[in-house]
Design a protein around this motif. Structure first.
Motif, PDB file in Angstrom:
ATOM      1  N   GLY A 101       0.793  -1.211   0.000  1.00 48.78           N
ATOM      2  CA  GLY A 101       0.000   0.000   0.000  1.00 48.78           C
ATOM      3  C   GLY A 101       0.825   1.260   0.000  1.00 48.78           C
ATOM      4  N   ARG A 102       2.130   1.165  -0.176  1.00 50.65           N
ATOM      5  CA  ARG A 102       2.968   2.360  -0.132  1.00 50.65           C
ATOM      6  C   ARG A 102       3.433   2.803  -1.504  1.00 50.65           C
ATOM      7  N   LEU A 103       3.146   2.043  -2.547  1.00 48.50           N
ATOM      8  CA  LEU A 103       3.549   2.411  -3.900  1.00 48.50           C
ATOM      9  C   LEU A 103       2.330   2.824  -4.710  1.00 48.50           C
ATOM     10  N   ASP A 104       2.512   3.837  -5.544  1.00 53.38           N
ATOM     11  CA  ASP A 104       1.424   4.266  -6.419  1.00 53.38           C
ATOM     12  C   ASP A 104       1.342   3.413  -7.675  1.00 53.38           C
ATOM     13  N   LEU A 105       2.475   2.905  -8.135  1.00 58.37           N
ATOM     14  CA  LEU A 105       2.478   2.039  -9.301  1.00 58.37           C
ATOM     15  C   LEU A 105       3.761   1.236  -9.328  1.00 58.37           C
ATOM     16  N   ALA A 106       3.692   0.140 -10.050  1.00 60.83           N
ATOM     17  CA  ALA A 106       4.873  -0.706 -10.235  1.00 60.83           C
ATOM     18  C   ALA A 106       4.774  -1.363 -11.600  1.00 60.83           C
ATOM     19  N   PHE A 107       5.911  -1.632 -12.193  1.00 53.93           N
ATOM     20  CA  PHE A 107       5.961  -2.425 -13.410  1.00 53.93           C
ATOM     21  C   PHE A 107       6.395  -3.817 -12.991  1.00 53.93           C
ATOM     22  N   LEU A 108       5.585  -4.790 -13.342  1.00 54.50           N
ATOM     23  CA  LEU A 108       5.837  -6.167 -12.955  1.00 54.50           C
ATOM     24  C   LEU A 108       5.778  -7.054 -14.195  1.00 54.50           C
ATOM     25  N   TYR A 109       6.347  -8.233 -14.080  1.00 53.66           N
ATOM     26  CA  TYR A 109       6.243  -9.215 -15.150  1.00 53.66           C
ATOM     27  C   TYR A 109       5.244 -10.273 -14.730  1.00 53.66           C
ATOM     28  N   GLY A 110       4.270 -10.532 -15.586  1.00 55.74           N
ATOM     29  CA  GLY A 110       3.257 -11.546 -15.338  1.00 55.74           C
ATOM     30  C   GLY A 110       1.922 -10.928 -14.992  1.00 55.74           C
ATOM     31  N   ALA A 114      -2.006  -4.991 -18.713  1.00 53.66           N
ATOM     32  CA  ALA A 114      -0.969  -5.532 -19.598  1.00 53.66           C
ATOM     33  C   ALA A 114      -0.491  -4.438 -20.545  1.00 53.66           C
ATOM     34  N   LEU A 115       0.818  -4.313 -20.688  1.00 54.16           N
ATOM     35  CA  LEU A 115       1.391  -3.308 -21.587  1.00 54.16           C
ATOM     36  C   LEU A 115       2.040  -3.933 -22.812  1.00 54.16           C
ATOM     37  N   LEU A 116       2.944  -4.891 -22.589  1.00 53.56           N
ATOM     38  CA  LEU A 116       3.640  -5.472 -23.730  1.00 53.56           C
ATOM     39  C   LEU A 116       4.050  -6.899 -23.460  1.00 53.56           C
ATOM     40  N   ASP A 117       4.251  -7.625 -24.542  1.00 54.38           N
ATOM     41  CA  ASP A 117       4.785  -8.981 -24.493  1.00 54.38           C
ATOM     42  C   ASP A 117       6.180  -8.960 -25.092  1.00 54.38           C
ATOM     43  N   ARG A 146       5.243 -11.073 -20.142  1.00 51.29           N
ATOM     44  CA  ARG A 146       4.316  -9.940 -20.212  1.00 51.29           C
ATOM     45  C   ARG A 146       4.667  -8.901 -19.148  1.00 51.29           C
ATOM     46  N   LEU A 147       4.795  -7.649 -19.593  1.00 47.24           N
ATOM     47  CA  LEU A 147       5.008  -6.518 -18.691  1.00 47.24           C
ATOM     48  C   LEU A 147       3.656  -5.901 -18.377  1.00 47.24           C
ATOM     49  N   VAL A 148       3.396  -5.681 -17.085  1.00 45.27           N
ATOM     50  CA  VAL A 148       2.143  -5.063 -16.658  1.00 45.27           C
ATOM     51  C   VAL A 148       2.433  -3.839 -15.807  1.00 45.27           C
ATOM     52  N   LEU A 149       1.484  -2.909 -15.837  1.00 48.06           N
ATOM     53  CA  LEU A 149       1.502  -1.771 -14.922  1.00 48.06           C
ATOM     54  C   LEU A 149       0.548  -2.138 -13.797  1.00 48.06           C
ATOM     55  N   ALA A 150       1.043  -2.181 -12.579  1.00 50.83           N
ATOM     56  CA  ALA A 150       0.238  -2.596 -11.433  1.00 50.83           C
ATOM     57  C   ALA A 150      -0.014  -1.419 -10.504  1.00 50.83           C
ATOM     58  N   THR A 151      -1.247  -1.342 -10.016  1.00 49.34           N
ATOM     59  CA  THR A 151      -1.633  -0.321  -9.033  1.00 49.34           C
ATOM     60  C   THR A 151      -2.407  -1.006  -7.913  1.00 49.34           C
ATOM     61  N   TRP A 181      12.419  -0.772 -27.620  1.00 48.62           N
ATOM     62  CA  TRP A 181      12.104  -1.832 -26.663  1.00 48.62           C
ATOM     63  C   TRP A 181      11.508  -2.971 -27.471  1.00 48.62           C
ATOM     64  N   PRO A 182      12.278  -4.015 -27.749  1.00 47.36           N
ATOM     65  CA  PRO A 182      11.747  -5.122 -28.549  1.00 47.36           C
ATOM     66  C   PRO A 182      10.574  -5.785 -27.829  1.00 47.36           C
ATOM     67  N   GLY A 183       9.426  -5.718 -28.428  1.00 46.82           N
ATOM     68  CA  GLY A 183       8.248  -6.319 -27.839  1.00 46.82           C
ATOM     69  C   GLY A 183       7.023  -5.981 -28.661  1.00 46.82           C
ATOM     70  N   LYS A 184       5.897  -6.544 -28.253  1.00 49.55           N
ATOM     71  CA  LYS A 184       4.632  -6.287 -28.922  1.00 49.55           C
ATOM     72  C   LYS A 184       3.732  -5.536 -27.948  1.00 49.55           C
ATOM     73  N   TRP A 185       3.290  -4.356 -28.335  1.00 48.34           N
ATOM     74  CA  TRP A 185       2.407  -3.546 -27.509  1.00 48.34           C
ATOM     75  C   TRP A 185       1.035  -4.221 -27.468  1.00 48.34           C
ATOM     76  N   VAL A 186       0.533  -4.515 -26.270  1.00 49.46           N
ATOM     77  CA  VAL A 186      -0.744  -5.224 -26.141  1.00 49.46           C
ATOM     78  C   VAL A 186      -1.771  -4.433 -25.353  1.00 49.46           C
ATOM     79  N   ALA A 187      -1.396  -3.266 -24.833  1.00 48.09           N
ATOM     80  CA  ALA A 187      -2.302  -2.493 -23.998  1.00 48.09           C
ATOM     81  C   ALA A 187      -3.488  -1.982 -24.821  1.00 48.09           C
ATOM     82  N   THR A 188      -4.616  -1.945 -24.161  1.00 47.58           N
ATOM     83  CA  THR A 188      -5.818  -1.358 -24.755  1.00 47.58           C
ATOM     84  C   THR A 188      -6.396  -0.384 -23.758  1.00 47.58           C
ATOM     85  N   GLY A 189      -7.100   0.589 -24.233  1.00 48.16           N
ATOM     86  CA  GLY A 189      -7.753   1.563 -23.340  1.00 48.16           C
ATOM     87  C   GLY A 189      -6.769   2.350 -22.512  1.00 48.16           C
TER      88      GLY A 189
END
Length: 172
Positions: free
Chosen positions: A1-10, A21-24, A128-133, A163-171
Motif C-alpha cells: 500500500g505504499r507504492l502508487d504504481l509498479a511495473f511487474l512481469y506476469g 498488460a502493456l507489452l509482451d 508480459r510486462l504489466v503496470l500494477a496499481t 524496446w523489442p516487444g509487442k504492444w498489447v495495452a488497450t484503453g
C-alpha cells in the motif's frame, strides 16, 4: 500500500493489485561472441541442445522457461544458476554457456557484437510486462498522470523499436 504504481512481469491475478498488460516480450537464446552464428529465430528443441546459464527456479523468468519446456517434454542442460542479470550476461560472454532472456535485456550487447541472440519461436516463450496499481486504495490525480505518461513512453519505445516487444495495452 505504499507504492502508487509498479511495473511487474506476469499478469496472474492478485487480489491486492489492478494489473494492466502493456507489452509482451519474446524470449531469445543468447550466446557469446565466440559461439557459432545464430539464425534469426530458433526452435525450443534446438535451444535445449545448448548448455544454459539460467536464473534459479524461483525466478519468474525461469518459471516461464520451465513451464514451456515441461509442456513440450524437453529437458534443459543447466550448467549454472545465476539470478543477477549482469552476471548472467558476463557468464555467457566468456563462454560458460548460453542463456534465455528477453531481447530488450541484451539489445545493447547484441548491437555492439558482445552477445548474439536468436528469438525463440515457441509461443509460450514470452514475458508480459504489466503496470500494477493498488486495488485497496484510490489513485491520486498525480499518480494517474504518471501512470499514463509512463505507459505512453513505453508504447513509444516499443513502436520505435527501442524496446523489442509487442504492444498489447488497450484503453487507458
Amino acid at each position: 500500500g505504499r507504492l502508487d504504481l509498479a511495473f511487474l512481469y506476469g499478469d496472474t491475478p492478485e487480489p491486492s493489485l489492478h494489473k494492466r498488460a502493456l507489452l509482451d516480450e519474446r524470449l531469445a537464446l543468447v550466446t557469446g561472441p565466440g559461439h557459432t552464428a545464430l539464425p534469426k529465430t530458433i526452435t525450443l528443441p534446438r535451444v535445449a541442445a545448448h548448455a544454459l546459464v539460467l536464473p534459479s527456479r524461483e525466478h519468474g523468468l525461469r518459471r516461464i522457461i520451465d513451464e514451456a519446456c515441461d509442456a513440450t517434454g524437453l529437458s534443459l542442460q543447466v550448467v549454472a544458476e545465476i539470478d543477477s542479470l549482469p552476471n548472467v550476461k558476463r557468464a555467457v560472454a566468456v563462454g560458460i554457456g548460453a542463456t534465455i532472456l528477453p531481447l530488450a535485456a541484451v539489445a545493447e550487447e547484441v548491437a555492439e557484437g558482445r552477445l548474439r541472440a536468436a528469438t525463440i519461436t515457441d509461443a509460450r516463450m514470452l514475458r508480459r510486462l504489466v503496470l500494477a496499481t493498488s486495488a485497496n486504495r484510490p489513485s491520486t490525480v498525480a499518480a494517474t498522470a504518471v501512470q499514463a505518461l509512463a505507459a505512453r513512453l513505453i508504447e513509444q519505445m516499443v513502436r520505435a523499436g527501442a524496446w523489442p516487444g509487442k504492444w498489447v495495452a488497450t484503453g487507458g
